[in-house]
Write a protein that holds these residues in place. Sequence first.
Motif, PDB file in Angstrom:
ATOM      1  N   VAL A   3       4.472  -0.462   2.058  1.00  0.00           N
ATOM      2  CA  VAL A   3       4.701  -1.034   3.329  1.00  0.00           C
ATOM      3  C   VAL A   3       5.934  -1.022   3.873  1.00  0.00           C
ATOM      4  N   LEU A  45       9.061  -1.728   6.827  1.00  0.00           N
ATOM      5  CA  LEU A  45       9.348  -2.729   7.763  1.00  0.00           C
ATOM      6  C   LEU A  45       9.727  -1.706   8.920  1.00  0.00           C
ATOM      7  N   GLU A  91       2.954 -10.039  11.179  1.00  0.00           N
ATOM      8  CA  GLU A  91       2.410  -8.671  10.116  1.00  0.00           C
ATOM      9  C   GLU A  91       2.716  -7.533  11.020  1.00  0.00           C
ATOM     10  N   ASP A 107       5.079  -6.771  12.147  1.00  0.00           N
ATOM     11  CA  ASP A 107       6.447  -6.179  11.924  1.00  0.00           C
ATOM     12  C   ASP A 107       6.581  -5.171  11.004  1.00  0.00           C
ATOM     13  N   MET A 108       5.236  -4.961  10.170  1.00  0.00           N
ATOM     14  CA  MET A 108       5.425  -4.224   8.925  1.00  0.00           C
ATOM     15  C   MET A 108       4.110  -3.277   9.329  1.00  0.00           C
ATOM     16  N   TYR A 109       4.290  -1.940   8.849  1.00  0.00           N
ATOM     17  CA  TYR A 109       2.779  -1.198   8.607  1.00  0.00           C
ATOM     18  C   TYR A 109       2.887  -0.317   7.432  1.00  0.00           C
ATOM     19  N   CYS A 136       5.155 -12.389  -2.984  1.00  0.00           N
ATOM     20  CA  CYS A 136       5.943 -12.898  -1.612  1.00  0.00           C
ATOM     21  C   CYS A 136       6.621 -13.998  -1.917  1.00  0.00           C
ATOM     22  N   MET A 156      14.697  -9.478   6.156  1.00  0.00           N
ATOM     23  CA  MET A 156      14.017  -8.434   7.373  1.00  0.00           C
ATOM     24  C   MET A 156      14.772  -8.812   8.634  1.00  0.00           C
ATOM     25  N   TRP A 177       7.249  -2.227  -2.327  1.00  0.00           N
ATOM     26  CA  TRP A 177       6.199  -2.677  -1.925  1.00  0.00           C
ATOM     27  C   TRP A 177       5.472  -1.378  -1.672  1.00  0.00           C
ATOM     28  N   PRO A 236       1.390  -7.391   4.204  1.00  0.00           N
ATOM     29  CA  PRO A 236       2.171  -7.925   5.305  1.00  0.00           C
ATOM     30  C   PRO A 236       1.831  -9.489   5.807  1.00  0.00           C
ATOM     31  N   SER A 237       0.180  -9.581   5.630  1.00  0.00           N
ATOM     32  CA  SER A 237       0.011 -10.828   6.087  1.00  0.00           C
ATOM     33  C   SER A 237       0.065 -12.025   5.097  1.00  0.00           C
TER      34      SER A 237
END
Length: 344
Positions: free
Chosen positions: A4, A6, A16, A18-20, A49, A57, A105, A321-322
């Motif tokens: 994951v 940023l 969500e 903002d991350m992939y 989390c 972030m 992550w 992310p979610s």
Amino acid sequence: NKQVILKGYVTGFPKESDMYVKTSPIKLKLSDDESSNNAVLVKNLYLSCDPYMRGRMANRPVDDPDFSPFTLDSPIVGHGVSEIVDSRHPGFKKGDLVWGRKMGWEEYSLIKEPEKLFRIHNTDVPLSYYTGILGMPGMTAYFGFYQVCSPKKGERVYISAASGAVGQLVGQFAKLMGCYVVGSAGSKEKVELLKSKFGFDDAFDYKEEHDLVAALKRYFPEGIDIYFENVGGKMLDAVLLNMRFHGRIAACGMISQYNLQQPEGVQNLTTVVFKRIRLEGFIIFDYFDQYPKFLDFVLPYIREGKIVYVEDITEGLEHGPSALVGLFSGRNVGKQVVKVTNEC
Ligand code: NDP
């Protein structure tokens, strides 16, 4: 190795997007060269989390390296529970279970300073507990309540964000001590949990109250001795007007402020002077060397069922992310955990 990442630094509420998630190749053996000396390779099982990750972030300069901005285009980092898959450190071997605060992550992480990991010896409890009740949030509740709040039997305790990772435990510790305990949370379901599962004396949904000062007066007609502060802003202001003389406020967190460009001002701070209130901030990392003491205290209570813990487990790293951003709208019910894969 699924990771994951940023995308860019965040302002306002995190999303969500903002991350992939990306997949990169990984060798499941450490190399023999010097770069792996004393390192371990771990397979991440559960990732935690935590609200403080929001601060990392953002591209804000900080004095404390524990809260420095995440590196862009790299996996975000947080607390997690992992299994050692290869080790070049004499203290760890394949199959050992650990938890730590610098897990990427991602499915597999290289840990260069494994001496900072905590070993997991007790596996008769769910492993995910080491992200919560047996990990950082558990210690936060324990040291925050017993040390920072200096509680006494019979005192009146109020906890905000009370059904979360930290709050649900503070309430149960306060009940063990013989205090009168009221918590607030952001939904009917959470309020019910506080009263029926965690044994709070009373609870309310702060979103349903248009006048927080009056609401607190209703639950604490004689005032609050101890406020365990998780939220900040308007809530803190309302609590200040309801504090008793010589009350204590443990400033654990102020999640209502983390996404604001301009933090809200607190109006009623002078109360601290006239009511002789002790307001003390703390960061749990300063207590990590006392982990064994905490574990000895809390494990028997868990085993005897005298302390319970509610988790909200999201399955699959790609849903991480979610789950993480859900903390800031109160979507989590209990401790938000990400189970990395379905295999464990
Ligand atoms: P939680 O599991 O409680 O999750 C966060 C919860 O905060 C949400 O579920 C939501 O619950 C509530 N929340 C979110 N946004 C707002 C808002 N704008 N106003 C009011 N409530 C909000 O998190 P944790 O238990 O992990 O953390 C609780 C607090 O403790 C945080 O402030 C965190 O930063 C702090 N903390 C501090 C530590 C320290 O070392 N000092 C260590 C660990 C945590 P709801 O539905 O009730 O609104």
